[in-house]
Design a protein around this motif. Sequence first.
Motif, PDB file in Angstrom:
ATOM      1  N   LEU A  10       1.098  -1.105   0.091  1.00 45.33           N
ATOM      2  CA  LEU A  10      -0.037  -0.321   0.027  1.00 45.33           C
ATOM      3  C   LEU A  10       0.731   0.887  -0.721  1.00 45.33           C
ATOM      4  O   LEU A  10       1.445   1.886   0.502  1.00 45.33           O
ATOM      5  CB  LEU A  10      -0.915  -0.075   0.950  1.00 45.33           C
ATOM      6  CG  LEU A  10      -2.209   1.078   0.975  1.00 45.33           C
ATOM      7  CD1 LEU A  10      -2.615   1.650   0.632  1.00 45.33           C
ATOM      8  CD2 LEU A  10      -2.799   1.246   2.882  1.00 45.33           C
ATOM      9  N   VAL A  11       0.037   2.161  -1.278  1.00 47.09           N
ATOM     10  CA  VAL A  11       1.227   3.428  -1.028  1.00 47.09           C
ATOM     11  C   VAL A  11       0.621   4.218  -1.457  1.00 47.09           C
ATOM     12  O   VAL A  11      -0.984   4.559  -2.111  1.00 47.09           O
ATOM     13  CB  VAL A  11       2.425   3.381  -2.437  1.00 47.09           C
ATOM     14  CG1 VAL A  11       1.921   2.844  -3.466  1.00 47.09           C
ATOM     15  CG2 VAL A  11       3.769   4.097  -1.935  1.00 47.09           C
TER      16      VAL A  11
ATOM     17  N   ALA B 224      -6.069  -4.611 -12.850  1.00 40.37           N
ATOM     18  CA  ALA B 224      -6.479  -4.210 -12.382  1.00 40.37           C
ATOM     19  C   ALA B 224      -8.474  -5.293 -11.871  1.00 40.37           C
ATOM     20  O   ALA B 224      -8.895  -5.303 -13.364  1.00 40.37           O
ATOM     21  CB  ALA B 224      -6.861  -2.585 -12.765  1.00 40.37           C
ATOM     22  N   PRO B 225      -8.668  -4.872 -10.975  1.00 41.77           N
ATOM     23  CA  PRO B 225     -10.112  -5.132 -10.773  1.00 41.77           C
ATOM     24  C   PRO B 225     -10.885  -4.811 -12.089  1.00 41.77           C
ATOM     25  O   PRO B 225     -11.250  -4.148 -12.217  1.00 41.77           O
ATOM     26  CB  PRO B 225     -10.562  -4.882  -9.313  1.00 41.77           C
ATOM     27  CG  PRO B 225      -9.275  -4.655  -8.690  1.00 41.77           C
ATOM     28  CD  PRO B 225      -8.624  -4.205  -9.749  1.00 41.77           C
TER      29      PRO B 225
ATOM     30  N   GLU C 239      -5.129   4.945  -9.833  1.00 44.84           N
ATOM     31  CA  GLU C 239      -5.101   3.531 -11.233  1.00 44.84           C
ATOM     32  C   GLU C 239      -4.412   3.172 -11.964  1.00 44.84           C
ATOM     33  O   GLU C 239      -4.217   2.137 -12.974  1.00 44.84           O
ATOM     34  CB  GLU C 239      -5.262   4.732 -12.383  1.00 44.84           C
ATOM     35  CG  GLU C 239      -4.551   5.960 -12.963  1.00 44.84           C
ATOM     36  CD  GLU C 239      -4.797   7.273 -12.036  1.00 44.84           C
ATOM     37  OE1 GLU C 239      -5.066   7.426 -11.558  1.00 44.84           O
ATOM     38  OE2 GLU C 239      -4.402   8.122 -12.935  1.00 44.84           O
ATOM     39  N   ASP C 240      -2.702   3.427 -10.896  1.00 52.48           N
ATOM     40  CA  ASP C 240      -2.032   2.151 -11.301  1.00 52.48           C
ATOM     41  C   ASP C 240      -2.394   0.941  -9.869  1.00 52.48           C
ATOM     42  O   ASP C 240      -1.156  -0.174  -9.780  1.00 52.48           O
ATOM     43  CB  ASP C 240      -0.409   2.293 -10.647  1.00 52.48           C
ATOM     44  CG  ASP C 240       0.024   4.305 -11.561  1.00 52.48           C
ATOM     45  OD1 ASP C 240       0.360   5.004 -11.086  1.00 52.48           O
ATOM     46  OD2 ASP C 240      -0.196   3.721 -12.314  1.00 52.48           O
ATOM     47  N   THR C 241      -3.336   0.884  -9.474  1.00 53.23           N
ATOM     48  CA  THR C 241      -3.786   0.153  -8.827  1.00 53.23           C
ATOM     49  C   THR C 241      -3.996  -1.347  -9.243  1.00 53.23           C
ATOM     50  O   THR C 241      -4.755  -1.425 -10.116  1.00 53.23           O
ATOM     51  CB  THR C 241      -4.860   0.090  -7.324  1.00 53.23           C
ATOM     52  OG1 THR C 241      -4.581   1.327  -6.819  1.00 53.23           O
ATOM     53  CG2 THR C 241      -5.331  -0.790  -6.648  1.00 53.23           C
ATOM     54  N   ALA C 242      -3.329  -2.636  -8.709  1.00 52.19           N
ATOM     55  CA  ALA C 242      -3.428  -3.706  -9.792  1.00 52.19           C
ATOM     56  C   ALA C 242      -2.793  -4.858  -8.753  1.00 52.19           C
ATOM     57  O   ALA C 242      -1.423  -4.433  -8.243  1.00 52.19           O
ATOM     58  CB  ALA C 242      -3.509  -3.525 -10.712  1.00 52.19           C
TER      59      ALA C 242
ATOM     60  N   THR D 288      -1.280  -1.361  -4.194  1.00 50.16           N
ATOM     61  CA  THR D 288      -2.513  -0.668  -3.901  1.00 50.16           C
ATOM     62  C   THR D 288      -2.437   1.049  -3.909  1.00 50.16           C
ATOM     63  O   THR D 288      -1.451   0.971  -2.820  1.00 50.16           O
ATOM     64  CB  THR D 288      -3.487  -0.929  -2.231  1.00 50.16           C
ATOM     65  OG1 THR D 288      -4.078  -2.518  -2.535  1.00 50.16           O
ATOM     66  CG2 THR D 288      -4.749  -0.105  -2.591  1.00 50.16           C
ATOM     67  N   VAL D 289      -2.556   1.797  -4.444  1.00 50.54           N
ATOM     68  CA  VAL D 289      -2.015   3.167  -4.633  1.00 50.54           C
ATOM     69  C   VAL D 289      -3.596   4.001  -3.703  1.00 50.54           C
ATOM     70  O   VAL D 289      -4.401   4.219  -4.773  1.00 50.54           O
ATOM     71  CB  VAL D 289      -1.913   3.698  -5.847  1.00 50.54           C
ATOM     72  CG1 VAL D 289      -1.252   5.347  -5.694  1.00 50.54           C
ATOM     73  CG2 VAL D 289      -0.708   3.439  -6.442  1.00 50.54           C
ATOM     74  N   SER D 290      -3.248   4.576  -2.463  1.00 54.00           N
ATOM     75  CA  SER D 290      -4.576   5.037  -2.058  1.00 54.00           C
ATOM     76  C   SER D 290      -3.911   5.857  -0.992  1.00 54.00           C
ATOM     77  O   SER D 290      -3.225   5.597  -0.041  1.00 54.00           O
ATOM     78  CB  SER D 290      -5.496   4.346  -1.192  1.00 54.00           C
ATOM     79  OG  SER D 290      -6.687   4.530  -0.923  1.00 54.00           O
TER      80      SER D 290
END
Length: 114
Positions: free
Chosen positions: A10-11, A39-40, A87-90, A111-113
């Motif tokens: 997570l970042v 990505a989902p 949007e890089d979350t995947a 996870t980018v959040s």
Amino acid sequence: VQLQASGGGLVQPGGSLRLSCAASGIIFSINAMAWYRQAPGKQRELVALVTSTGSTNYADSVKGRFTISRDNARNTVYLQMNSLKPEDTAVYYCNTKIRLINYWGQGTLVTVSS
């Protein structure tokens, strides 16, 4: 062939992560290596590729932010990811193709959040 990916997590947006993929069971130095992501709800897509000679290709969405590299002495390929966006979350997968057969690592979640 085994591909062992690591380094996800997570970042916050704007942060950085470095993914690693250790390969075994192949003559690493002669194979192109790649990172894909999924990505989902989306199809798996190519993020970056490095050839046996060190040439690189990137998806337009990551150009200038991600860097793929390889260390043939360690049989390892890396993906340095900077300026991360939500949007890089995947799930990121390491890949190589040998004689038209694709081999995949187990995936590592990024996870980018905030």
